[in-house]
Design a protein around this motif. Structure first.
Motif, PDB file in Angstrom:
ATOM      1  N   GLN A  37       0.792  -1.227   0.000  1.00  0.00           N
ATOM      2  CA  GLN A  37       0.000   0.000   0.000  1.00  0.00           C
ATOM      3  C   GLN A  37       0.832   1.288   0.000  1.00  0.00           C
ATOM      4  O   GLN A  37       0.644   2.147  -0.845  1.00  0.00           O
ATOM      5  CB  GLN A  37      -0.935   0.003   1.213  1.00  0.00           C
ATOM      6  CG  GLN A  37      -1.864  -1.189   1.261  1.00  0.00           C
ATOM      7  CD  GLN A  37      -2.746  -1.305   0.033  1.00  0.00           C
ATOM      8  OE1 GLN A  37      -3.239  -0.311  -0.469  1.00  0.00           O
ATOM      9  NE2 GLN A  37      -2.922  -2.512  -0.460  1.00  0.00           N
ATOM     10  N   SER A  38       1.706   1.462   0.959  1.00  0.00           N
ATOM     11  CA  SER A  38       2.403   2.742   1.096  1.00  0.00           C
ATOM     12  C   SER A  38       3.711   2.745   0.302  1.00  0.00           C
ATOM     13  O   SER A  38       4.240   1.699  -0.080  1.00  0.00           O
ATOM     14  CB  SER A  38       2.696   3.027   2.569  1.00  0.00           C
ATOM     15  OG  SER A  38       3.727   2.187   3.037  1.00  0.00           O
ATOM     16  N   PHE A  39       4.236   3.938   0.106  1.00  0.00           N
ATOM     17  CA  PHE A  39       5.512   4.067  -0.610  1.00  0.00           C
ATOM     18  C   PHE A  39       6.623   3.345   0.119  1.00  0.00           C
ATOM     19  O   PHE A  39       7.459   2.694  -0.498  1.00  0.00           O
ATOM     20  CB  PHE A  39       5.888   5.546  -0.771  1.00  0.00           C
ATOM     21  CG  PHE A  39       7.312   5.738  -1.201  1.00  0.00           C
ATOM     22  CD1 PHE A  39       7.668   5.548  -2.530  1.00  0.00           C
ATOM     23  CD2 PHE A  39       8.303   6.061  -0.289  1.00  0.00           C
ATOM     24  CE1 PHE A  39       8.985   5.691  -2.938  1.00  0.00           C
ATOM     25  CE2 PHE A  39       9.617   6.206  -0.685  1.00  0.00           C
ATOM     26  CZ  PHE A  39       9.949   6.025  -2.014  1.00  0.00           C
ATOM     27  N   TYR A  40       6.645   3.447   1.441  1.00  0.00           N
ATOM     28  CA  TYR A  40       7.719   2.855   2.228  1.00  0.00           C
ATOM     29  C   TYR A  40       7.712   1.329   2.104  1.00  0.00           C
ATOM     30  O   TYR A  40       8.763   0.706   2.002  1.00  0.00           O
ATOM     31  CB  TYR A  40       7.603   3.285   3.689  1.00  0.00           C
ATOM     32  CG  TYR A  40       7.688   4.784   3.840  1.00  0.00           C
ATOM     33  CD1 TYR A  40       8.905   5.438   3.718  1.00  0.00           C
ATOM     34  CD2 TYR A  40       6.555   5.552   4.070  1.00  0.00           C
ATOM     35  CE1 TYR A  40       9.008   6.808   3.834  1.00  0.00           C
ATOM     36  CE2 TYR A  40       6.636   6.919   4.193  1.00  0.00           C
ATOM     37  CZ  TYR A  40       7.866   7.548   4.069  1.00  0.00           C
ATOM     38  OH  TYR A  40       7.946   8.906   4.178  1.00  0.00           O
ATOM     39  N   GLN A  41       6.544   0.732   2.117  1.00  0.00           N
ATOM     40  CA  GLN A  41       6.452  -0.715   1.924  1.00  0.00           C
ATOM     41  C   GLN A  41       6.839  -1.085   0.496  1.00  0.00           C
ATOM     42  O   GLN A  41       7.548  -2.060   0.273  1.00  0.00           O
ATOM     43  CB  GLN A  41       5.034  -1.201   2.213  1.00  0.00           C
ATOM     44  CG  GLN A  41       4.631  -1.093   3.654  1.00  0.00           C
ATOM     45  CD  GLN A  41       3.157  -1.400   3.852  1.00  0.00           C
ATOM     46  OE1 GLN A  41       2.366  -1.344   2.913  1.00  0.00           O
ATOM     47  NE2 GLN A  41       2.792  -1.699   5.087  1.00  0.00           N
ATOM     48  N   THR A  98      11.578  11.174   0.585  1.00  0.00           N
ATOM     49  CA  THR A  98      10.135  11.090   0.794  1.00  0.00           C
ATOM     50  C   THR A  98       9.760  11.556   2.194  1.00  0.00           C
ATOM     51  O   THR A  98       8.764  12.254   2.376  1.00  0.00           O
ATOM     52  CB  THR A  98       9.645   9.645   0.563  1.00  0.00           C
ATOM     53  OG1 THR A  98      10.036   9.245  -0.743  1.00  0.00           O
ATOM     54  CG2 THR A  98       8.144   9.551   0.688  1.00  0.00           C
ATOM     55  N   ARG A  99      10.543  11.183   3.198  1.00  0.00           N
ATOM     56  CA  ARG A  99      10.269  11.655   4.561  1.00  0.00           C
ATOM     57  C   ARG A  99      10.380  13.167   4.638  1.00  0.00           C
ATOM     58  O   ARG A  99       9.570  13.830   5.290  1.00  0.00           O
ATOM     59  CB  ARG A  99      11.234  11.007   5.551  1.00  0.00           C
ATOM     60  CG  ARG A  99      10.869   9.576   5.863  1.00  0.00           C
ATOM     61  CD  ARG A  99      11.737   8.984   6.934  1.00  0.00           C
ATOM     62  NE  ARG A  99      11.669   9.771   8.141  1.00  0.00           N
ATOM     63  CZ  ARG A  99      12.673   9.880   9.013  1.00  0.00           C
ATOM     64  NH1 ARG A  99      13.807   9.251   8.788  1.00  0.00           N
ATOM     65  NH2 ARG A  99      12.533  10.593  10.099  1.00  0.00           N
ATOM     66  N   LEU A 100      11.370  13.744   3.985  1.00  0.00           N
ATOM     67  CA  LEU A 100      11.530  15.188   3.979  1.00  0.00           C
ATOM     68  C   LEU A 100      10.334  15.857   3.316  1.00  0.00           C
ATOM     69  O   LEU A 100       9.807  16.847   3.817  1.00  0.00           O
ATOM     70  CB  LEU A 100      12.821  15.572   3.253  1.00  0.00           C
ATOM     71  CG  LEU A 100      13.154  17.052   3.201  1.00  0.00           C
ATOM     72  CD1 LEU A 100      13.371  17.594   4.607  1.00  0.00           C
ATOM     73  CD2 LEU A 100      14.362  17.291   2.336  1.00  0.00           C
ATOM     74  N   ARG A 101       9.871  15.276   2.213  1.00  0.00           N
ATOM     75  CA  ARG A 101       8.693  15.803   1.527  1.00  0.00           C
ATOM     76  C   ARG A 101       7.453  15.678   2.404  1.00  0.00           C
ATOM     77  O   ARG A 101       6.629  16.585   2.470  1.00  0.00           O
ATOM     78  CB  ARG A 101       8.475  15.074   0.215  1.00  0.00           C
ATOM     79  CG  ARG A 101       7.341  15.676  -0.613  1.00  0.00           C
ATOM     80  CD  ARG A 101       6.915  14.792  -1.716  1.00  0.00           C
ATOM     81  NE  ARG A 101       6.303  13.604  -1.102  1.00  0.00           N
ATOM     82  CZ  ARG A 101       6.106  12.472  -1.720  1.00  0.00           C
ATOM     83  NH1 ARG A 101       6.478  12.322  -2.966  1.00  0.00           N
ATOM     84  NH2 ARG A 101       5.551  11.458  -1.105  1.00  0.00           N
ATOM     85  N   ASP A 102       7.307  14.565   3.109  1.00  0.00           N
ATOM     86  CA  ASP A 102       6.144  14.356   3.982  1.00  0.00           C
ATOM     87  C   ASP A 102       6.158  15.294   5.182  1.00  0.00           C
ATOM     88  O   ASP A 102       5.104  15.718   5.654  1.00  0.00           O
ATOM     89  CB  ASP A 102       6.081  12.911   4.474  1.00  0.00           C
ATOM     90  CG  ASP A 102       5.725  11.934   3.373  1.00  0.00           C
ATOM     91  OD1 ASP A 102       5.255  12.383   2.301  1.00  0.00           O
ATOM     92  OD2 ASP A 102       5.933  10.714   3.581  1.00  0.00           O
TER      93      ASP A 102
END
Length: 113
Positions: A37-41, A98-102
């Protein structure tokens, strides 16, 4: 092309097993990319699948060509070093970006708040 009779049966079976294991591992990683589901997964599954799949295929190649005695295994060693080094580093860079963007969401496509 090398005839299949140049290697013993145990070497051929081990090579075939490693090739199938590498292909299945890579397939599972690709399915994880599609199904999770998520980008991280999604970023995690193909990274593990690709790394382990390439290791299995390279080991199969190393075993086969060592048993056949036709060429050195330097190419496979270089591939293993590069894939093992670059795949996790790429994952880390993508996840950090992605974490920085989130953490810093912006409004609109131009980034103005």
């Amino acid at each position: 092309m090398i005839a299949s009779s140049d290697v013993s049966l145990p070497v051929a079976l081990l090579t075939a097993t490693l090739l199938v294991l590498g292909a299945v591992t890579t397939l599972v990683g690709a399915l994880g990319l599609v199904r999770l589901q998520s980008f991280y997964q999604r970023a995690h599954a193909p990274t593990l699948g690709t790394t382990l799949g390439v290791v299995c295929v390279a080991l199969a190649s190393m075993i086969y060509f060592s048993a056949a005695g036709t060429r050195p295994i330097l190419h496979e060693v270089l591939i293993l070093i590069l894939v093992t080094a670059t795949t996790p580093i790429t994952l880390i860079i993508l996840v950090r970006a992605t974490r920085l963007r989130d953490e810093n969401p912006r409004e609109g496509p131009s980034g103005h708040q």
